[in-house]
Structure formats: structure tokens, C-alpha cells
Design a protein around this motif. Structure first.
Motif, PDB file in Angstrom:
ATOM      1  N   GLN A   1     -59.477  53.744 -89.561  1.00  0.00           N
ATOM      2  CA  GLN A   1     -60.500  52.877 -90.153  1.00  0.00           C
ATOM      3  C   GLN A   1     -59.913  51.529 -90.560  1.00  0.00           C
TER       4      GLN A   1
ATOM      5  N   ARG B   1     -61.396  48.129 -89.112  1.00  0.00           N
ATOM      6  CA  ARG B   1     -61.932  47.133 -90.047  1.00  0.00           C
ATOM      7  C   ARG B   1     -61.188  45.808 -89.910  1.00  0.00           C
TER       8      ARG B   1
ATOM      9  N   CYS C   1     -66.185  52.097 -91.206  1.00  0.00           N
ATOM     10  CA  CYS C   1     -65.104  51.165 -91.530  1.00  0.00           C
ATOM     11  C   CYS C   1     -65.636  49.865 -92.123  1.00  0.00           C
TER      12      CYS C   1
END
Length: 293
Positions: free
Chosen positions: A246, A250, A275
Motif C-alpha cells: 500500500q 500510494r 491505499c
């Protein structure tokens, strides 16, 4: 929002050029490469998990676009609106195909593109694409005459409003600058494998940013396993109560990318989409952008 919303379909019926319709790109894309016979089930699983953008290619060597279409047909018959999806496919040169070529290899490149595209529409049970990409140029050193013939055929599909966007995949900065400078239609998307050791494809991303082209990053995890295992990434994951995966997804979004994932795990699909629920700080982004594992 998607690259094409419900209004767009009405505009098409009424003869209003789709190129004039403004809409938003996806924030995450589900990739269907290397799924083989599992493709249809995974596409249905991904859409159920929350994905609304699907990437494929008319290249049975690595993709089963027809199986993507099997899943879509079932979903459409059960009420899913075509306008709720972003569908992206690719034209692949014969050099990237196996014996199951979706066009006549002896035809001109323009005819190959048109035949491949029409086959894609049939495979996916749709009358338009949201995005259509050149899967990869013929030469690593720059655009060849064959590449230009293909690009011009793709521009014609765009002009004919059969696809809302065209773009390039697996390209260098040289390819991209040539198409920007010499093409009639500027690419809307670039899709590249993205390596941390190369600054997360810094050169191509910079060109995209300078020219308002959206960058799609694939293999963000599989090409960067050493980064996922880095203790500093794990530290950020702990800080944000997230997984290392994640964190990478992100970070890619905050860099301006649209990430692709091809996970076959439903839990991971849902985690990947979450995310966007946290924000990385400027200092954290500097760490990730300069990390090489």
C-alpha cells in the motif's frame, strides 16, 4: 468518474464529438496480463472488489482479452453499465504475438491496427474503448516508419471516435518526445514498467508531466521487490498502519502515476484500493522517490 461517463454515450448517439467531452481518468487499474484461463473469474472478482478500470491487450501470448470479455458480457447482462468502466487495450506487433495473431500479418500496418481494434471491440462486447495503446515500438532507439504507420492508424481511430484516448506503452523518453513533437494527436497515456533504481522511470514521467500526459505504472511491486523488503518501507507501513504494498501504490499516486495491479488475491485487491485512505508526507515521499533498495 471515468474516462467516459453516461453522458458521453448520449453525446455519441446524438452525434456530438466525444473528443469534446471532459471526464476524469481512473486512479487505479486492474491489469490482466498472465492470467490465462483464470482471467474471467479474476476480472469479475476485481470489479466486485471495487476496480472500475481494466487493462488488457489483443495478444493471446500474454493476455486473454476474450476472457476479459466473457466476464464483462456476464456483468453487462446482470446490469453493470458499460459507462461505469474504463476499458483499455493495446495493439501488439506480430513480433510480440504467438501463432494466434488477431490480424493478417501480411496486411499493411494500418490494416493490422484496424483489424486488431475491431477484434478487441468484439472481444470486450463494447462499441468503443476508453484508451487504446501501442503495446511497444519496433525499435528501442526511436520511432520507426512502421511505428508511425501504426500511430497514424490509431490517430484515425481517435478521430473516428472509436476510442476516447490513445497512448504508448513500453517506451523511452526518445519515443515519447518524437510522438509529442511529430504526431498529430498527443498521447493521453503512457504505460511503462516502473523501476525504483531508475528513479521510478523519472525521465519518462517528467516528459509526461511537462505535456499533461498521464503515466500508468506497472510492475510497481514485482519490479521492486528489494524496495518492498527495505526496512525503511516497513517503518512507513507501520507508521501508517498499512502494508508495504500500500505504501508503494500510494507513493506512486502521489508522484502522479496511475498504478496497475494484477493481484489474484481478493483481499489484496481491496487493500490496494484502500491505499488512497492515507497521505504520505513530503519527507516520506523524498525517501521513496530516492530509494533503490
Amino acid at each position: 468518474m471515468r474516462q467516459k461517463d453516461a453522458l458521453d454515450h448520449n453525446f455519441k448517439k446524438e452525434g456530438i464529438p466525444l473528443n469534446y467531452v471532459q471526464s476524469s481518468p481512473p486512479s487505479f487499474i486492474y491489469g490482466t496480463a498472465w492470467k490465462a484461463e483464470a482471467t474471467a473469474g479474476l476480472v469479475k472478482l476485481a470489479i466486485s472488489a471495487g476496480f472500475s478500470a481494466i487493462d488488457t491487450a489483443n495478444q493471446k501470448k500474454h493476455y486473454r482479452e476474450d476472457y476479459v470479455g466473457m466476464a464483462l458480457k456476464e456483468l453487462f447482462e446482470n446490469g453493470l453499465e458499460r459507462s461505469s468502466l474504463f476499458l483499455q487495450s493495446k495493439f501488439t506487433f506480430v513480433q510480440g504475438q504467438d501463432h494466434r495473431i488477431p490480424y493478417d500479418p501480411d496486411a499493411s500496418y494500418a490494416e493490422q491496427v484496424r483489424a486488431s481494434f475491431e477484434s478487441t471491440l468484439s472481444n470486450l462486447h463494447t462499441d468503443y474503448l476508453d484508451s487504446f495503446l501501442l503495446h511497444g515500438p519496433l525499435s528501442r532507439s526511436g520511432m520507426t516508419d512502421g511505428d508511425w504507420e501504426v500511430w497514424q492508424a490509431m490517430e484515425a481511430l481517435y478521430d473516428d471516435e472509436m476510442t476516447l484516448a490513445i497512448g504508448l506503452s513500453n517506451v523511452s523518453g526518445t519515443h515519447l518526445r518524437q510522438v509529442i513533437d511529430l504526431g498529430k494527436v498527443k498521447p493521453s497515456y503512457v504505460q511503462n514498467r516502473c523501476f525504483a533504481v531508475q528513479g521510478w522511470d523519472h525521465e519518462v514521467r517528467s516528459i509526461c508531466r511537462e505535456n499533461d500526459i498521464l503515466y500508468q505504472g506497472f510492475s510497481l511491486l514485482t519490479a521492486n521487490l528489494q524496495v518492498l523488503e527495505d526496512a525503511r518501507i516497513q517503518m512507513l507501513a507501520d507508521r501508517h498502519e498499512a502494508s508495504p504494498e500500500q505504501i508503494i501504490f500510494r507513493a506512486s499516486q502521489q508522484m502522479g502515476m496511475i498504478p496497475l495491479t494484477g493481484t489474484s488475491n481478493e483481499q489484496h485487491m481491496r487493500q490496494d484500493l484502500k491505499c488512497c485512505e492515507f497521505e504520505l508526507s513530503d519527507s516520506e515521499m523524498v525517501l521513496i522517490e530516492t530509494i533503490s533498495g
